[in-house]
Design a protein around this motif. Sequence first.
Motif, PDB file in Angstrom:
ATOM      1  N   UNK A   1     -25.994  18.164 -32.438  1.00  0.00           N
ATOM      2  CA  UNK A   1     -24.622  17.828 -33.402  1.00  0.00           C
ATOM      3  C   UNK A   1     -24.537  19.027 -34.400  1.00  0.00           C
TER       4      UNK A   1
ATOM      5  N   UNK B   1     -32.017  21.359 -48.508  1.00  0.00           N
ATOM      6  CA  UNK B   1     -31.808  20.406 -47.279  1.00  0.00           C
ATOM      7  C   UNK B   1     -31.233  21.028 -46.278  1.00  0.00           C
ATOM      8  N   UNK B   2     -30.620  22.081 -46.376  1.00  0.00           N
ATOM      9  CA  UNK B   2     -29.898  22.998 -45.349  1.00  0.00           C
ATOM     10  C   UNK B   2     -28.575  22.413 -45.153  1.00  0.00           C
TER      11      UNK B   2
ATOM     12  N   UNK C   1     -24.958  25.124 -40.525  1.00  0.00           N
ATOM     13  CA  UNK C   1     -25.373  24.978 -41.875  1.00  0.00           C
ATOM     14  C   UNK C   1     -26.010  26.236 -42.410  1.00  0.00           C
TER      15      UNK C   1
ATOM     16  N   UNK D   1     -26.040  20.938 -35.986  1.00  0.00           N
ATOM     17  CA  UNK D   1     -26.711  21.158 -37.394  1.00  0.00           C
ATOM     18  C   UNK D   1     -27.115  22.776 -37.576  1.00  0.00           C
TER      19      UNK D   1
ATOM     20  N   UNK E   1     -30.364  13.998 -41.031  1.00  0.00           N
ATOM     21  CA  UNK E   1     -30.399  14.964 -40.043  1.00  0.00           C
ATOM     22  C   UNK E   1     -31.109  14.439 -38.930  1.00  0.00           C
TER      23      UNK E   1
ATOM     24  N   UNK F   1     -33.673  22.525 -42.561  1.00  0.00           N
ATOM     25  CA  UNK F   1     -32.766  23.412 -41.922  1.00  0.00           C
ATOM     26  C   UNK F   1     -33.403  23.844 -40.562  1.00  0.00           C
TER      27      UNK F   1
END
Lengths: 155, 155
Positions: B150, A16-17, B155, B152, A56, B139
């Motif tokens: 945001x 999913x990351x 991660x 992301x 996400x 990802x």
Amino acid sequence: MDASDAMTLGEVVRRSGFSASALRFYEREGLLSTTRTSGGQRRYPRHALRRLAFIRAARNVGLSLDEIRESLQRLPAERTPTKADWTAISRAWRSRLNEQIEALERLRDGLDTCIGCGCLSLRRCHMSNPDDHVAVFGPGAVALPPALRRRADRY
Amino acid sequence: MDASDAMTLGEVVRRSGFSASALRFYEREGLLSTTRTSGGQRRYPRHALRRLAFIRAARNVGLSLDEIRESLQRLPAERTPTKADWTAISRAWRSRLNEQIEALERLRDGLDTCIGCGCLSLRRCHMSNPDDHVAVFGPGAVALPPALRRRADRY
DNA sequence: GATCAACATGAAGTGAGCTTTAGGTTTCCG
DNA sequence: CGGAAACCTAAAGCTCACTTCATGTTGATC
């Protein structure tokens, strides 16, 4: 449906990351649910990846976790969501996206006339005229939907 | 230019819609500068209202205070900014807005095909294919410019 | 010159969204 | 069965963008 479709936390992290801590956090916050092994470790159903993809994307569009939780609550928690389940949600999403796009377009086009004319001020320009629904600046200006508005309405 | 164009904090609060604490905060953060009376009280030049209008609009579009500070540093600190000063800034802005609008449109149109087809998943759909520049999920997905992303990418 | 609203400062608090830390447990593999 | 990697929890910490608080000072008005 059977146990063989369960993923470990590490697997979900890789696929999913999202970080492990974010996954645990989302679970605490009720955005995600898991089953547990007898030893207490998390096992994720395969469709958790879809939920995470949705999360996400939603975050990227500016939804808060509260809003996302609300959206996701329309999905069946246990059964794997169907196409129809997702479609229902995406319909609501689409209009939100359209709202955001329109707001940004208004802002962009407003900038052309307003900054273009050098009058970027609070009262002089039609951009900040309270009667003008295109109002962008000044107290109470609402150029964007709540998610992007950065709490300007508190002041 | 003379002292008569100076506003008190209370005046700026009323005319800008920002709270006193936010104004003081912005000053500490270097987004705004003031002169002081002999007694140490703030006096704002008239063009502070324009800066504030700009700040509000920028916040609404999703810029962080860091980014706003950077934008504002192109403005003359002391002299009242001219139309040309603002226009230079608004040009950079316009392209940012266009970027955001395009990203949202891609996302919206992607939703039609991707959620529409029920395949909102990490790997199966062209929306998340790493080779596809429209990539929205997964990802490293970059559907929106940094301001809206945001974090992301952490991660 | 007294009054009092408006202003000043530094420090601590807030909420969202996570991350980090500390210390212990489970699972997998040879 | 032993060891290591993966996992567990609770609690504290962090960043951003401010707000709130406590306490003291200024300055316009009567």
